[in-house]
Scaffold this motif. Structure first.
Motif, PDB file in Angstrom:
ATOM      1  N   THR A   1      -3.359   6.459   7.360  1.00 14.05           N
ATOM      2  CA  THR A   1      -3.385   4.988   7.754  1.00 14.05           C
ATOM      3  C   THR A   1      -2.271   4.317   6.787  1.00 14.05           C
ATOM      4  OG1 THR A   1      -5.093   3.114   7.373  1.00 14.05           O
ATOM      5  CG2 THR A   1      -5.056   4.614   5.647  1.00 14.05           C
ATOM      6  N   PHE A   2      -2.098   2.892   7.094  1.00 12.33           N
ATOM      7  CA  PHE A   2      -1.035   1.924   6.174  1.00 12.33           C
ATOM      8  C   PHE A   2      -1.800   1.204   5.141  1.00 12.33           C
ATOM      9  CE2 PHE A   2       1.523   3.638   9.551  1.00 12.33           C
ATOM     10  CZ  PHE A   2       2.743   3.608   9.155  1.00 12.33           C
ATOM     11  N   ILE A   3      -1.414   0.971   4.144  1.00 10.33           N
ATOM     12  CA  ILE A   3      -1.970  -0.023   3.036  1.00 10.33           C
ATOM     13  C   ILE A   3      -0.668  -0.885   2.642  1.00 10.33           C
ATOM     14  CG2 ILE A   3      -3.560   1.322   2.435  1.00 10.33           C
ATOM     15  CD1 ILE A   3      -2.180   2.046  -0.254  1.00 10.33           C
ATOM     16  N   ASN A   4      -1.175  -1.944   1.874  1.00 13.68           N
ATOM     17  CA  ASN A   4      -0.195  -2.928   1.021  1.00 13.68           C
ATOM     18  C   ASN A   4       0.350  -2.122   0.061  1.00 13.68           C
ATOM     19  OD1 ASN A   4      -0.457  -5.010   2.918  1.00 13.68           O
ATOM     20  ND2 ASN A   4      -2.073  -6.007   1.917  1.00 13.68           N
ATOM     21  N   VAL A   5       1.368  -2.301  -0.533  1.00 10.19           N
ATOM     22  CA  VAL A   5       2.126  -1.633  -1.845  1.00 10.19           C
ATOM     23  C   VAL A   5       1.002  -1.927  -2.910  1.00 10.19           C
ATOM     24  CG1 VAL A   5       3.731  -1.459  -3.397  1.00 10.19           C
ATOM     25  CG2 VAL A   5       4.316  -1.406  -0.984  1.00 10.19           C
ATOM     26  N   PRO A   6       0.519  -0.859  -3.798  1.00 11.45           N
ATOM     27  CA  PRO A   6      -0.428  -1.169  -4.475  1.00 11.45           C
ATOM     28  C   PRO A   6       0.218  -1.967  -5.660  1.00 11.45           C
ATOM     29  CG  PRO A   6      -0.513   1.176  -4.202  1.00 11.45           C
ATOM     30  CD  PRO A   6       0.750   0.542  -3.468  1.00 11.45           C
ATOM     31  N   MET A   7      -0.637  -3.115  -6.091  1.00  6.76           N
ATOM     32  CA  MET A   7       0.016  -3.777  -7.505  1.00  6.76           C
ATOM     33  C   MET A   7      -1.132  -3.851  -8.433  1.00  6.76           C
ATOM     34  SD  MET A   7       1.884  -6.146  -8.846  1.00  6.76           S
ATOM     35  CE  MET A   7       1.776  -7.114 -10.341  1.00  6.76           C
ATOM     36  N   ILE A   8      -0.839  -2.872  -9.512  1.00  4.33           N
ATOM     37  CA  ILE A   8      -1.832  -2.606 -10.282  1.00  4.33           C
ATOM     38  C   ILE A   8      -1.493  -3.370 -11.732  1.00  4.33           C
ATOM     39  CG2 ILE A   8      -3.237  -0.855 -11.760  1.00  4.33           C
ATOM     40  CD1 ILE A   8      -3.730  -0.792  -8.626  1.00  4.33           C
ATOM     41  N   ASP A   9      -2.683  -4.185 -12.336  1.00  4.30           N
ATOM     42  CA  ASP A   9      -2.404  -4.841 -13.385  1.00  4.30           C
ATOM     43  C   ASP A   9      -3.065  -3.990 -14.695  1.00  4.30           C
ATOM     44  OD1 ASP A   9      -1.651  -7.958 -13.914  1.00  4.30           O
ATOM     45  OD2 ASP A   9      -2.805  -7.768 -12.132  1.00  4.30           O
ATOM     46  N   LEU A  10      -2.198  -3.803 -15.852  1.00  2.00           N
ATOM     47  CA  LEU A  10      -2.831  -3.163 -17.026  1.00  2.00           C
ATOM     48  C   LEU A  10      -3.338  -3.838 -18.045  1.00  2.00           C
ATOM     49  CD1 LEU A  10      -1.707   0.459 -18.261  1.00  2.00           C
ATOM     50  CD2 LEU A  10      -2.088  -1.251 -19.847  1.00  2.00           C
TER      51      LEU A  10
END
Length: 348
Positions: A98-107
């Protein structure tokens, strides 16, 4: 579900951000070539650091993943696949993609090591013989962006873990003789305010680029920024629509640059000059040389060319070297100005 989420939290358009060209360029180049090694953004409070970083993720094309995979495994690239997915492919299984948006993770600043790296359920492993891995933020950030605000306030050993994973592209979790390894290839973006303390030099050196941003002094520009922010807060959808064409153009430019990056070449004479600059600046190690070469290629690709020019190098070299210079407390000259001075002599 994702459509509802977008309506709840619209993202300020990247192309609408006024000024801060250094930060924007560093982010774009890292999106084109994540191997540059991430960006450290140092600047005053309230200068749009977080807004800009969140906006860049919205520009990137969607990525293909193995459906329901906790590590965002790539369907064909083994370097970006978890061991379980590789085993399934070797066994001849057909896996849905499947396709997803590029993950943007806040630490978050208070994150524990288990939260960052993930943890192994020891009880289940001992009683049932099953290795159960609870993924951490590094797993979620694979093939995406990991953003650490106030990175200079983060525990040093956590910064070490982040930098090691970002450099190697893998995260290994070991507990009680049980070991699990998974891909963790992400662009590490840190931001901070120099007034709250600098990052240790050996950690700072591990970031590919270093952007410095200052508060805008020009009153007309300040008014423009405030007006733009007010417009976005009052009617985000209208603001997003207004900049849609510019967003699409930049998105296409990034995708085109990613496609031709492998074909970009840099002449031996220019590589020699880059290394000469690093030598004259007394830069420790070879990371400065490597990053400058990569960033110059990414910049050339961004401009749609397959040959690096002197101008390309001049555009990016300060970003790549200013944080690698040895700090002399008695020196009054800014490290960026020092880099420019040596570059102008070498590249005459």
């Amino acid at each position: 579900m994702s459509i509802i989420k977008e309506h709840i939290r619209p993202v300020f358009p990247f192309t609408a951000i006024v000024g801060q060209e250094e930060m924007k360029l560093a982010l774009v180049l890292n999106m084109i070539d994540p191997k540059i090694g991430g960006v450290m953004i140092m600047g005053d409070r309230g200068t749009g650091k977080s807004t800009t970083i969140r906006a860049i993720a919205d520009l990137l094309p969607q990525i293909p993943i193995i459906q329901d995979d906790i590590f965002n495994s790539h369907p064909t690239d083994t370097e970006l696949m978890s061991d379980a997915v590789q085993d399934s492919i070797l066994n001849g299984e057909t896996l849905a993609t499947t396709f997803i948006n590029v993950p943007m993770i806040d630490l978050p600043l208070g994150a524990t090591e288990d939260r960052v790296c993930g943890t192994i359920d020891i009880e289940k492993a001992l009683n049932e013989g099953i290795k159960t891995f609870e993924p951490g933020l590094l797993a979620k950030a694979n093939r995406g962006i990991l953003y650490v605000d106030e990175v200079n306030l983060l525990d040093d050993h956590l910064v070490d873990i982040l930098l090691d994973s970002a450099a190697s592209g893998w995260n290994t979790v070991e507990r009680e003789g049980i070991s699990i390894r998974h891909p963790a290839r992400f662009v590490l973006v840190g931001s901070g305010n120099p007034e709250e303390g600098e990052l240790r030099p050996q950690l700072l050196d591990r970031f590919g680029m270093h952007a410095e941003i200052r508060t805008v002094k020009d009153p007309a520009l300040r008014v423009k920024i405030v007006e733009q922010r007010n417009q976005f807060d009052q009617n985000p959808n209208a603001c997003i629509t207004e900049y849609q064409d510019k967003q699409n153009t930049l998105k296409q430019n990034i995708a085109n640059a990613q496609a031709i990056l492998d074909k970009v070449e840099i002449d031996y004479s220019l590589r020699m000059k880059i290394s000469q600059v690093c030598g004259e600046l007394d830069v420790d190690g070879l990371r400065g040389d490597i990053v400058t070469n990569r960033a110059a290629k990414a910049f050339a690709a961004y401009k749609g060319r397959t040959n690096v020019t002197i101008e390309d190098i001049q555009q990016i070299i300060v970003l790549c070297l200013r944080h690698r210079l040895r700090k002399d407390p008695l020196e009054t000259i800014d490290s960026g100005a020092k880099v420019i001075d040596v570059v102008s002599k070498v590249f005459q």
